[in-house]
Design a protein around this motif. Structure first.
Motif, PDB file in Angstrom:
ATOM      1  N   ALA A  88      -2.473  18.520  -8.018  1.00 11.86           N
ATOM      2  CA  ALA A  88      -2.080  19.471  -6.966  1.00 11.86           C
ATOM      3  C   ALA A  88      -3.306  20.119  -6.329  1.00 11.86           C
ATOM      4  N   VAL A  89      -4.321  20.395  -7.126  1.00 10.13           N
ATOM      5  CA  VAL A  89      -5.554  21.002  -6.601  1.00 10.13           C
ATOM      6  C   VAL A  89      -6.280  20.021  -5.686  1.00 10.13           C
ATOM      7  N   ILE A  90      -6.353  18.760  -6.100  1.00  7.03           N
ATOM      8  CA  ILE A  90      -7.037  17.742  -5.295  1.00  7.03           C
ATOM      9  C   ILE A  90      -6.267  17.464  -4.009  1.00  7.03           C
ATOM     10  N   GLY A  91      -4.947  17.392  -4.128  1.00  4.77           N
ATOM     11  CA  GLY A  91      -4.088  17.287  -2.954  1.00  4.77           C
ATOM     12  C   GLY A  91      -3.970  15.917  -2.335  1.00  4.77           C
ATOM     13  N   ASP A  92      -3.943  15.902  -1.023  1.00  5.15           N
ATOM     14  CA  ASP A  92      -3.586  14.714  -0.270  1.00  5.15           C
ATOM     15  C   ASP A  92      -4.559  13.550  -0.420  1.00  5.15           C
ATOM     16  N   SER A  93      -5.816  13.795  -0.634  1.00  4.42           N
ATOM     17  CA  SER A  93      -6.783  12.696  -0.771  1.00  4.42           C
ATOM     18  C   SER A  93      -6.441  11.826  -1.972  1.00  4.42           C
ATOM     19  N   TYR A  94      -6.145  12.460  -3.095  1.00  4.67           N
ATOM     20  CA  TYR A  94      -5.781  11.715  -4.301  1.00  4.67           C
ATOM     21  C   TYR A  94      -4.498  10.936  -4.056  1.00  4.67           C
ATOM     22  N   LYS A  95      -3.510  11.601  -3.466  1.00 10.17           N
ATOM     23  CA  LYS A  95      -2.211  10.965  -3.222  1.00 10.17           C
ATOM     24  C   LYS A  95      -2.347   9.764  -2.290  1.00 10.17           C
ATOM     25  N   ALA A  96      -3.238   9.852  -1.318  1.00  8.54           N
ATOM     26  CA  ALA A  96      -3.429   8.746  -0.377  1.00  8.54           C
ATOM     27  C   ALA A  96      -4.031   7.526  -1.077  1.00  8.54           C
ATOM     28  N   VAL A  97      -5.040   7.753  -1.907  1.00  9.09           N
ATOM     29  CA  VAL A  97      -5.658   6.650  -2.658  1.00  9.09           C
ATOM     30  C   VAL A  97      -4.627   6.033  -3.597  1.00  9.09           C
ATOM     31  N   GLU A  98      -3.888   6.884  -4.304  1.00  8.42           N
ATOM     32  CA  GLU A  98      -2.867   6.413  -5.231  1.00  8.42           C
ATOM     33  C   GLU A  98      -1.794   5.591  -4.502  1.00  8.42           C
ATOM     34  N   ALA A  99      -1.361   6.045  -3.345  1.00  8.15           N
ATOM     35  CA  ALA A  99      -0.326   5.340  -2.573  1.00  8.15           C
ATOM     36  C   ALA A  99      -0.824   3.980  -2.090  1.00  8.15           C
ATOM     37  N   ARG A 100      -2.069   3.907  -1.649  1.00  2.00           N
ATOM     38  CA  ARG A 100      -2.613   2.613  -1.205  1.00  2.00           C
ATOM     39  C   ARG A 100      -2.714   1.636  -2.378  1.00  2.00           C
ATOM     40  N   LEU A 101      -3.164   2.138  -3.535  1.00  3.52           N
ATOM     41  CA  LEU A 101      -3.236   1.280  -4.718  1.00  3.52           C
ATOM     42  C   LEU A 101      -1.852   0.805  -5.136  1.00  3.52           C
ATOM     43  N   MET A 102      -0.883   1.730  -5.126  1.00  2.08           N
ATOM     44  CA  MET A 102       0.476   1.360  -5.519  1.00  2.08           C
ATOM     45  C   MET A 102       1.045   0.311  -4.583  1.00  2.08           C
ATOM     46  N   ALA A 103       0.825   0.460  -3.294  1.00  4.04           N
ATOM     47  CA  ALA A 103       1.334  -0.524  -2.333  1.00  4.04           C
ATOM     48  C   ALA A 103       0.716  -1.896  -2.602  1.00  4.04           C
ATOM     49  N   ALA A 104      -0.582  -1.952  -2.860  1.00  3.50           N
ATOM     50  CA  ALA A 104      -1.254  -3.233  -3.154  1.00  3.50           C
ATOM     51  C   ALA A 104      -0.699  -3.845  -4.436  1.00  3.50           C
ATOM     52  N   ILE A 105      -0.477  -3.017  -5.449  1.00  2.00           N
ATOM     53  CA  ILE A 105       0.077  -3.507  -6.719  1.00  2.00           C
ATOM     54  C   ILE A 105       1.484  -4.042  -6.491  1.00  2.00           C
ATOM     55  N   HIS A 106       2.297  -3.292  -5.786  1.00  2.00           N
ATOM     56  CA  HIS A 106       3.660  -3.749  -5.519  1.00  2.00           C
ATOM     57  C   HIS A 106       3.660  -5.069  -4.757  1.00  2.00           C
ATOM     58  N   LEU A 107       2.845  -5.174  -3.730  1.00  2.13           N
ATOM     59  CA  LEU A 107       2.792  -6.415  -2.951  1.00  2.13           C
ATOM     60  C   LEU A 107       2.329  -7.583  -3.815  1.00  2.13           C
ATOM     61  N   ARG A 108       1.373  -7.321  -4.694  1.00  4.41           N
ATOM     62  CA  ARG A 108       0.873  -8.379  -5.596  1.00  4.41           C
ATOM     63  C   ARG A 108       1.996  -8.992  -6.420  1.00  4.41           C
ATOM     64  N   PHE A 109       2.973  -8.152  -6.820  1.00 10.62           N
ATOM     65  CA  PHE A 109       4.056  -8.627  -7.671  1.00 10.62           C
ATOM     66  C   PHE A 109       5.367  -8.845  -6.914  1.00 10.62           C
ATOM     67  N   GLY A 110       5.274  -8.943  -5.579  1.00 14.19           N
ATOM     68  CA  GLY A 110       6.436  -9.277  -4.777  1.00 14.19           C
ATOM     69  C   GLY A 110       7.443  -8.157  -4.616  1.00 14.19           C
ATOM     70  N   LEU A 111       6.987  -6.923  -4.762  1.00 10.29           N
ATOM     71  CA  LEU A 111       7.855  -5.758  -4.613  1.00 10.29           C
ATOM     72  C   LEU A 111       7.637  -5.113  -3.251  1.00 10.29           C
ATOM     73  N   PRO A 112       8.625  -4.366  -2.760  1.00 18.55           N
ATOM     74  CA  PRO A 112       8.387  -3.608  -1.527  1.00 18.55           C
ATOM     75  C   PRO A 112       7.252  -2.608  -1.751  1.00 18.55           C
ATOM     76  N   PRO A 113       6.421  -2.360  -0.747  1.00 21.53           N
ATOM     77  CA  PRO A 113       5.293  -1.437  -0.929  1.00 21.53           C
ATOM     78  C   PRO A 113       5.724  -0.040  -1.367  1.00 21.53           C
ATOM     79  N   VAL A 114       6.909   0.383  -0.916  1.00 20.83           N
ATOM     80  CA  VAL A 114       7.445   1.692  -1.305  1.00 20.83           C
ATOM     81  C   VAL A 114       8.868   1.462  -1.809  1.00 20.83           C
ATOM     82  N   PRO A 115       9.167   1.905  -3.041  1.00 15.64           N
ATOM     83  CA  PRO A 115      10.527   1.716  -3.552  1.00 15.64           C
ATOM     84  C   PRO A 115      11.542   2.585  -2.815  1.00 15.64           C
ATOM     85  N   SER A 116      12.795   2.241  -2.964  1.00 13.14           N
ATOM     86  CA  SER A 116      13.870   3.025  -2.345  1.00 13.14           C
ATOM     87  C   SER A 116      13.875   4.441  -2.920  1.00 13.14           C
ATOM     88  N   GLU A 117      14.484   5.346  -2.181  1.00 12.66           N
ATOM     89  CA  GLU A 117      14.555   6.732  -2.643  1.00 12.66           C
ATOM     90  C   GLU A 117      15.329   6.832  -3.954  1.00 12.66           C
TER      91      GLU A 117
END
Length: 187
Positions: A88-117
């Motif tokens: 929470a202290v680091i904020g949006d910068s950390y979340k942005a890096v994490e989201a980009r990594l997650m999207a790449a990981i998901h795509l690598r394994f044939g998953l949608p970049p962002v899961p459903s709600e």
């Protein structure tokens, strides 16, 4: 990475994501900043396996859903695990890096970049339930204190509690995570 891949944190490519690197890294990243009881750290790999079990108890999931749950903390194989107050202290910068990594990981394994709600909500609920058990069994929290932070957990059998809440060695955590990941990718 040990696989020889070079993962660009600012622009990660799914082509540079290897399951062996994920399993190896997550098995060596400590939950709770290592402040847990036991001869070994409680690893993020072990936590991810626990969360997947809890999610399967709460909802019927297809292979993609189970895989998404298992990989819910996968970016931590590269960026480590930070406690929520520090994120929470680091904020949006950390979340942005994490989201980009997650999207790449998901795509690598044939998953949608962002899961459903609905899947994100299930993961959050299972993650909080796992955190409750980790907090009370491994990190010294009182039950009332853990309920305040994490809510009421999904019940676990005695056998699951004994197995998944006893910290494993890094080599066992790596093998069990990799085996589960491989089984979901091959299905």
């Amino acid at each position: 990475m040990l696989s020889g891949r070079r993962l660009d944190l600012l622009d990660p490519s799914p082509l540079d994501v290897e399951m062996e690197d994920i399993a190896h890294g997550l098995a060596r990243v400590a939950r709770w900043n290592g402040q847990t009881m036991g001869a070994h750290i409680f690893s993020v790999a072990q936590h991810c396996l626990l969360v997947e079990i809890i999610a399967r108890q709460r909802s019927r999931l297809d292979r993609q859903g189970r895989l998404t749950v298992l990989l819910h903390d996968a970016p931590e194989y590269v960026i480590g695990d930070m406690i929520s107050p520090f994120k929470a202290v680091i904020g949006d910068s950390y979340k942005a890096v994490e989201a980009r990594l997650m999207a790449a990981i998901h795509l690598r394994f044939g998953l949608p970049p962002v899961p459903s709600e609905s899947l994100r909500n299930l993961i959050k609920a299972a993650d909080r339930s796992a955190a409750f058990f980790e907090a009370t069994r491994l990190a010294g929290f009182e039950v009332a204190e853990a309920r305040k932070f994490f809510g009421r957990p999904t019940a676990l059998s005695t056998a699951l509690e004994r197995d998944y809440l006893t910290p494993w060695s890094a080599s066992i955590a790596e093998k069990r995570f990799r085996d589960r990941l491989e089984s979901l990718v091959k299905t």
